[in-house]
Design an enzyme around this catalytic site. Structure first.
Site, short mmCIF file in Angstrom:
data_model
loop_
_atom_site.label_atom_id
_atom_site.label_comp_id
_atom_site.label_asym_id
_atom_site.label_seq_id
_atom_site.Cartn_x
_atom_site.Cartn_y
_atom_site.Cartn_z
N ARG A 1 66.93 41.64 30.41
CA ARG A 1 67.91 42.29 29.27
C ARG A 1 66.80 42.58 28.12
NH1 ARG A 1 68.27 41.64 24.16
NH2 ARG A 1 68.88 39.28 24.65
N HIS B 1 67.00 30.59 21.26
CA HIS B 1 66.18 31.73 21.58
C HIS B 1 65.06 32.17 20.95
CE1 HIS B 1 66.84 36.16 23.38
NE2 HIS B 1 65.99 36.31 22.22
N CYS C 1 62.42 43.54 20.71
CA CYS C 1 63.89 44.14 20.29
C CYS C 1 63.15 45.56 19.91
CB CYS C 1 64.31 43.09 19.36
SG CYS C 1 65.85 44.50 18.67
P1 HMG Z 1 76.81 53.91 16.16
O1 HMG Z 1 75.88 54.91 16.51
O2 HMG Z 1 77.04 53.44 14.81
O3 HMG Z 1 78.24 54.08 17.15
O4 HMG Z 1 76.23 52.57 17.06
P2 HMG Z 1 79.34 54.84 17.34
O5 HMG Z 1 80.73 54.20 17.61
O6 HMG Z 1 79.43 55.98 16.31
O7 HMG Z 1 78.95 55.56 18.71
C1 HMG Z 1 77.84 56.55 18.74
C2 HMG Z 1 77.78 57.02 20.13
O8 HMG Z 1 77.54 56.19 21.06
C3 HMG Z 1 79.24 57.69 20.64
O9 HMG Z 1 78.80 58.65 21.56
C4 HMG Z 1 79.74 56.29 21.30
O10 HMG Z 1 80.79 56.98 22.42
C5 HMG Z 1 78.44 55.89 22.14
P3 HMG Z 1 79.28 60.24 21.24
O11 HMG Z 1 80.76 60.31 20.76
O12 HMG Z 1 78.12 60.43 20.21
O13 HMG Z 1 78.78 60.71 22.50
N1 HMG Z 1 78.68 54.38 22.43
C6 HMG Z 1 78.59 53.85 23.42
N2 HMG Z 1 78.24 54.44 24.72
C7 HMG Z 1 78.37 53.37 25.76
N3 HMG Z 1 78.67 52.16 25.70
C8 HMG Z 1 78.83 51.62 24.15
C9 HMG Z 1 78.78 52.37 23.35
N4 HMG Z 1 79.11 52.11 21.79
C10 HMG Z 1 79.03 53.64 21.37
N5 HMG Z 1 78.99 50.30 24.03
C11 HMG Z 1 76.37 50.35 18.42
C12 HMG Z 1 76.72 51.22 17.18
C13 HMG Z 1 76.52 48.91 18.03
C14 HMG Z 1 76.94 50.93 19.50
C15 HMG Z 1 74.88 50.60 18.57
O14 HMG Z 1 74.18 50.38 17.06
C16 HMG Z 1 74.08 50.03 19.62
O15 HMG Z 1 74.36 49.97 20.87
N6 HMG Z 1 73.17 49.08 19.05
C17 HMG Z 1 72.55 48.18 20.14
C18 HMG Z 1 71.29 47.74 19.77
C19 HMG Z 1 70.83 46.77 20.86
O16 HMG Z 1 71.09 46.71 21.84
N7 HMG Z 1 69.50 45.91 20.22
C20 HMG Z 1 69.02 45.21 20.96
C21 HMG Z 1 69.91 43.90 21.62
S1 HMG Z 1 69.79 42.72 20.15
C22 HMG Z 1 68.49 41.77 20.51
O17 HMG Z 1 67.63 42.06 21.20
C23 HMG Z 1 68.27 40.35 19.58
C24 HMG Z 1 68.55 39.18 20.62
O18 HMG Z 1 67.67 39.48 21.92
C25 HMG Z 1 68.47 37.79 20.14
C26 HMG Z 1 67.15 37.87 19.15
O19 HMG Z 1 66.33 38.05 19.73
O20 HMG Z 1 67.57 37.45 18.05
C27 HMG Z 1 69.77 39.36 21.37
MG MG Z 2 65.56 38.52 21.66
#
Ligand code: HMG
Ligand code: MG
Length: 293
Positions: free
Chosen positions: A18, A210, A243
């Site tokens: 991931r 983490h 990220c």
């Molecule tokens: P948004 O654009 O504000 O959300 O994103 P929305 O609700 O307006 O949705 C926009 C579009 O995305 C829509 O589609 C939704 O259906 C679709 P459209 O109508 O335009 O065709 N959508 C989805 N589709 C599939 N699955 C879903 C989903 N949600 C919405 N779940 C949202 C808000 C939170 C969804 C977006 O910002 C997002 O997905 N962010 C994820 C970011 C991410 O993955 N970052 C990396 C992971 S975190 C990390 O790495 C840190 C960690 O490792 C710890 C550390 O290191 O500190 C964990």
């Molecule tokens: Mg991370």
């Protein structure tokens, strides 16, 4: 003479599939991801964060989460988890038979907005029904707090901000709180400061750490955390990681390095470090020069 008491064992969550693959520039074939996950479970990983059910518009690299979950060979006893940002993601994750749900927020407002298009308060509101839904589906819940040391946009993060988010997550009674040094800024003294700021709220034995390894300080921080009582860590085979919304973030603490240190200290992990190394080498061959480490 040794001045600290070693724990008998440490639990490692392997986050390479991931955290490692979400940041890759070039597309990765689903079959390569499946091979990677299967090699990690064969290496003895007790828990593997396989993918994310986030918006594919935000993280196209993991858009095939369903296919990966459908094709992996599930080793009995291994927990296969995934990141879930909202109810849409939870529905997808449950349909894919994900064992454990990981929600995520941050201690920094700017990172929260860049990562999830929501303030911290809004992200907590978004998480709440996901936690309720996961609990109703009898899935354990991990909650990440990113930027517990430093934010790529705001700089140093105040321990009181971390504590406020931790208190909110404890209020939701999540099973596990995971503190992320998202951009790999921490030095060992930051681990002390983090534990101090959580004193009375969350003991070192009650959180997961983490660590990213941007400046090669992750192993030193892991050792300090161990000495303070942390017994659960995330790490990534080959140190892959990063990220897309945290500029400057590089790989995670490498699983094989963590296992090497732990086994040399007589601490059990159940993980075969050389098999992890082989899994990492194989996926890095697939990724070529773009491997994010
Ligand atoms: P948004 O654009 O504000 O959300 O994103 P929305 O609700 O307006 O949705 C926009 C579009 O995305 C829509 O589609 C939704 O259906 C679709 P459209 O109508 O335009 O065709 N959508 C989805 N589709 C599939 N699955 C879903 C989903 N949600 C919405 N779940 C949202 C808000 C939170 C969804 C977006 O910002 C997002 O997905 N962010 C994820 C970011 C991410 O993955 N970052 C990396 C992971 S975190 C990390 O790495 C840190 C960690 O490792 C710890 C550390 O290191 O500190 C964990
Ligand atoms: Mg991370």
């Amino acid at each position: 003479m040794n001045g600290w008491t070693h724990p008998r064992g440490v639990r490692i969550t392997e986050v390479g599939p991931r955290d490692g693959l979400q940041n890759e520039a070039r597309p990765i074939a689903t079959d390569d991801k499946v091979r990677f996950v299967d090699a990690l479970s064969a290496a003895g990983c007790a828990e593997i964060e396989v993918s994310s059910f986030v918006s594919p518009k935000w993280v196209p690299q993991l858009a095939d989460a369903e296919q990966v979950f459908a094709r992996i060979s599930r080793r009995p006893g291994c927990v296969y988890s995934a990141l879930v940002p909202n109810l849409e993601g939870l529905e997808r994750a449950l349909a894919a038979r994900v064992d454990k749900i990981a929600v995520f927020t941050a201690a920094s407002e700017t990172f929260s907005r860049r990562n999830t298009n929501a303030s911290i308060a809004e992200s907590l509101d978004r998480i709440r029904p996901v936690v309720d839904g996961a609990r109703a589906a009898r899935r354990p819940i991990r909650a990440y707090v990113s930027c517990v040391v430093r934010c790529p946009y705001e700089g140093p993060v105040d321990g009181r901000a971390v504590r406020r988010v931790v208190d909110s997550l404890r209020g939701m009674a999540v099973d596990e709180i995971d503190l992320g040094d998202t951009i790999g800024a921490a030095v060992p003294d930051d681990v002390d400061r983090l534990c101090d700021s959580l004193d009375g709220a969350l003991a070192p034995s009650d959180f997961v750490l983490h660590l990213h390894d941007t400046r090669r300080t992750a192993l030193a921080c892991a050792l300090r955390a161990l000495q303070l009582g942390v017994t659960r860590f995330d790490s990534s085979a080959g140190g892959l990681g990063g990220c897309p919304f945290a500029p400057g973030a590089r790989g995670n603490l490498a699983t094989e390095d963590l296992c090497y240190m732990l086994s040399g200290c007589g601490i059990e992990t159940g993980v075969d470090a050389s098999a992890i190394g082989a899994a990492a080498a194989s996926v890095k061959r697939t990724l070529g020069d773009s491997a994010s480490r």
